[in-house]
Motif scaffolding. Structure first.
Motif, PDB file in Angstrom:
ATOM      1  N   LEU A 177      -6.945 -10.071  -8.767  1.00 60.89           N
ATOM      2  CA  LEU A 177      -6.505  -9.790  -7.403  1.00 60.89           C
ATOM      3  C   LEU A 177      -5.050 -10.197  -7.187  1.00 60.89           C
ATOM      4  O   LEU A 177      -4.277  -9.477  -6.537  1.00 60.89           O
ATOM      5  N   LEU A 178      -4.648 -11.345  -7.727  1.00 58.47           N
ATOM      6  CA  LEU A 178      -3.257 -11.767  -7.585  1.00 58.47           C
ATOM      7  C   LEU A 178      -2.313 -10.821  -8.328  1.00 58.47           C
ATOM      8  O   LEU A 178      -1.216 -10.509  -7.832  1.00 58.47           O
ATOM      9  N   ASP A 179      -2.722 -10.374  -9.517  1.00 59.55           N
ATOM     10  CA  ASP A 179      -1.881  -9.404 -10.249  1.00 59.55           C
ATOM     11  C   ASP A 179      -1.711  -8.111  -9.458  1.00 59.55           C
ATOM     12  O   ASP A 179      -0.608  -7.530  -9.418  1.00 59.55           O
ATOM     13  N   LEU A 180      -2.800  -7.668  -8.837  1.00 61.30           N
ATOM     14  CA  LEU A 180      -2.706  -6.435  -8.056  1.00 61.30           C
ATOM     15  C   LEU A 180      -1.780  -6.616  -6.850  1.00 61.30           C
ATOM     16  O   LEU A 180      -1.004  -5.715  -6.512  1.00 61.30           O
ATOM     17  N   PRO A 232       3.918  -3.519  -9.083  1.00 60.37           N
ATOM     18  CA  PRO A 232       4.752  -2.447  -8.489  1.00 60.37           C
ATOM     19  C   PRO A 232       3.913  -1.403  -7.771  1.00 60.37           C
ATOM     20  O   PRO A 232       4.367  -0.821  -6.777  1.00 60.37           O
ATOM     21  N   GLU A 233       2.706  -1.176  -8.262  1.00 62.27           N
ATOM     22  CA  GLU A 233       1.856  -0.186  -7.609  1.00 62.27           C
ATOM     23  C   GLU A 233       1.525  -0.626  -6.173  1.00 62.27           C
ATOM     24  O   GLU A 233       1.529   0.191  -5.245  1.00 62.27           O
ATOM     25  N   ARG A 234       1.224  -1.943  -6.028  1.00 60.22           N
ATOM     26  CA  ARG A 234       0.886  -2.424  -4.677  1.00 60.22           C
ATOM     27  C   ARG A 234       2.102  -2.360  -3.754  1.00 60.22           C
ATOM     28  O   ARG A 234       1.977  -2.021  -2.571  1.00 60.22           O
ATOM     29  N   VAL A 265      -0.915   7.178  -8.022  1.00 58.01           N
ATOM     30  CA  VAL A 265       0.206   7.399  -7.104  1.00 58.01           C
ATOM     31  C   VAL A 265       1.526   7.089  -7.788  1.00 58.01           C
ATOM     32  O   VAL A 265       2.502   7.851  -7.683  1.00 58.01           O
ATOM     33  N   LEU A 266       1.556   5.961  -8.514  1.00 57.74           N
ATOM     34  CA  LEU A 266       2.798   5.602  -9.195  1.00 57.74           C
ATOM     35  C   LEU A 266       3.138   6.611 -10.290  1.00 57.74           C
ATOM     36  O   LEU A 266       4.309   6.974 -10.477  1.00 57.74           O
ATOM     37  N   GLY A 267       2.118   7.112 -11.005  1.00 58.21           N
ATOM     38  CA  GLY A 267       2.373   8.099 -12.054  1.00 58.21           C
ATOM     39  C   GLY A 267       2.914   9.406 -11.505  1.00 58.21           C
ATOM     40  O   GLY A 267       3.843   9.996 -12.067  1.00 58.21           O
ATOM     41  N   VAL A 268       2.331   9.860 -10.385  1.00 54.82           N
ATOM     42  CA  VAL A 268       2.826  11.099  -9.765  1.00 54.82           C
ATOM     43  C   VAL A 268       4.268  10.919  -9.314  1.00 54.82           C
ATOM     44  O   VAL A 268       5.131  11.780  -9.529  1.00 54.82           O
TER      45      VAL A 268
END
Length: 521
Positions: free
Chosen positions: A27-30, A34-36, A176-179
């Motif tokens: 949870l902390l990593d998320l 960058p995605e978050r 989302v980040l990939g798009v």
């Protein structure tokens, strides 16, 4: 609920504490990924904003489930303490906490979607594209506890659902980040292509509108803004339009650069083509004049229309001079367009004059071929010792007189040469060759005029025309010489030898020494 001993309960408690610690790290990593940071609803709009809100809601429910699971683990650890032995009541409470329905049901399993698959698609640059935004289903928002009622689940079941929810959240974040990254890579590639095209257009002195750069830049800016605000909601066709605009600008400017850089060489090649057409036209007119005087019934003779070369309005030579002047004055685009039109007309003229030259020289070439064949057969007769054969000598003499007289009847000469060859073959025993079937075939209906196939907007020039070659008045037959001479062979310029079989009166009596009424070349 299984009856558990102290060892089993301790193992279950350690496993639960380990699960809680691992999920805390995930949870902390998320939260710091960058995605978050990308999924900030304030900076997004449209489909991507709705997707971000759904993902954030699920992530909040996971945090709430994590807090409930951690409370159960802490309560179990407090109840267990550090004692080596526990009473039956404590054992039952620990069993209920670790194996019973002791955690609020905040993550229904039906509310978590699996991670969507990423597939190939079209591209502007080298970056791959993911599935279109309209095919991406938003993450279902999990109902809060107040809506689910007082239901509870076992700690192991809640931990499993948390893992599934975190997997779905990570998948949607990466999607989302990939798009967005794919779109930004495509936009960067398009911007590089536009920058290179701009440099080339500046070197050529082109305005941005002439090079198609205005539309390309506008579409790239529109795509860039959409990629940052709503990458999942790119308008249909925007990527394809942007790709087409960038490619069109690069292609049109590249074509103009090739025309600019190769204009001098193209003008030089046009001059060489004009010289070749002139040479063929001179040869066709010369052969037509020779054929009318030296061939009896040469057939239709043709020529290009007068003024095809030097007419000031429609002639190829003045037109090429004007194109060179335009290029020297810096008007290279007009010169290049005009040169394309000039080449179409010149190539059509070249085809016509090639056919004309072939038709006008056919009879003369046929006569030369028959002369060479007659000489070869006379040489063969000499090798066989048949120069004075009474059956061959008249045939050879008649053929020679016809071929070396003006005007020459080529068809009659072919028949005489054929008769001589057949008679010689009969003496030798070899198969005879029929030269009458070898005459050159001319196009039916004469030489049709070439058509002008150009759609250029430059000053039109009429297509090359052909016309019958003017025939001079028939020549007055010259008096035949009374002196007998040895003929000069067209292919062998050797010193004339005294033919065998000369009678005392000096009259030639062998094959190859017949009279030559007119020295015609």
């Amino acid at each position: 609920m299984p009856a558990s001993g102290t060892d089993d309960l301790d193992a279950a408690l350690r496993a639960l504490e380990k699960t809680v610690a691992a999920q805390a790290g995930v949870l902390l990593d998320l939260e710091h990924s960058p995605e978050r940071a990308l999924l900030d609803p304030a900076r997004l709009s449209g489909v991507t904003q709705a997707e971000a809100l759904a993902v954030i809601a699920v992530l909040a429910d996971v945090w709430r489930a994590f807090a409930a699971l951690r409370e159960v683990a802490e309560a179990a650890r407090s109840l267990r303490g550090r004692r080596s032995r526990v009473d039956a009541r404590t054992l039952a409470e620990l069993t209920a906490l670790l194996y019973g329905r002791s955690v609020p049901d905040v993550l229904p399993g039906a509310g978590i979607l699996p991670m969507p698959r990423i597939g190939p698609a079209a591209r502007i640059g080298p970056a791959a594209q993911v599935r279109p935004a309209m095919e991406v289903r938003p993450v279902a928002k999990v109902r809060p506890v107040a809506e689910t009622g007082p239901g509870k689940v076992r700690p192991a079941e809640l931990a499993r659902r948390m893992d599934a929810a975190l997997t779905a959240v990570r998948g949607r974040m990466r999607l989302v980040l990939g798009v967005r990254d794919t779109l930004l890579a495509e936009i960067a590639t398009g911007n590089r292509a536009v920058a290179e095209t701009s440099v080339l257009a500046a070197r050529l002195g082109l305005a941005p509108g002439d090079a198609g750069l205005v539309a390309a830049r506008r579409l790239l800016a529109e795509l860039s803004a959409a990629a940052r605000r709503d990458p999942l909601g790119i308008p249909p066709g925007l990527r394809a339009r942007t790709e087409a605009a960038v490619a069109a600008a690069a292609r049109s400017t590249g074509d103009l650069a090739r025309r600019h850089d190769g204009l001098d060489a193209d003008l030089a090649a046009a001059g060489a083509l004009l010289a070749e057409i002139t040479r063929l036209d001179d040869a066709a007119r010369r052969d037509a004049g020779l054929a009318t005087g030296r061939i009896r019934g040469p057939g239709p003779l043709y020529r290009l229309a007068d003024g095809w070369r030097d007419d000031q309005r429609h002639g190829l030579a003045p037109w090429l001079v004007r194109l060179r002047a335009q290029a020297a004055a810096g008007r290279w685009k007009e010169s290049s367009r005009g040169l394309a039109r000039w080449l179409e007309v010149a190539e059509a003229t070249h085809i016509s004059v090639q056919r004309i030259a072939a038709a006008n020289g056919a009879a003369l070439r046929r006569r030369e071929e028959l002369r060479g064949l007659l000489g070869a057969w006379e040489a063969k007769a000499a090798r066989l010792g048949l120069t004075t054969d009474p059956g061959l000598l008249p045939l050879a003499s008649a053929a020679r007189r016809e071929l070396y007289s003006a005007p020459t009847d080529v068809e009659r000469a072919a028949g005489l040469v054929n008769d001589f060859g057949a008679a010689l073959a009969a003496r030798d025993g070899s198969p005879a060759r029929d030269v009458r079937a070898e005459r050159e075939v001319r196009p039916a209906g004469g030489i049709p005029p070439a058509r002008d196939r150009s759609g250029s907007r430059t000053q039109p020039i009429p297509p090359p025309q052909t016309a019958p070659h003017p025939r001079p008045a028939p020549p007055v037959p010259a008096a035949r010489p009374t002196r007998h001479t040895q003929p000069t062979w067209p292919a062998r310029r050797t010193r004339a030898r005294r033919p065998t079989g000369i009678a005392g009166g000096g009259q030639p009596t062998g094959i190859g020494s017949s009279t030559r009424p007119e020295a015609v070349t």
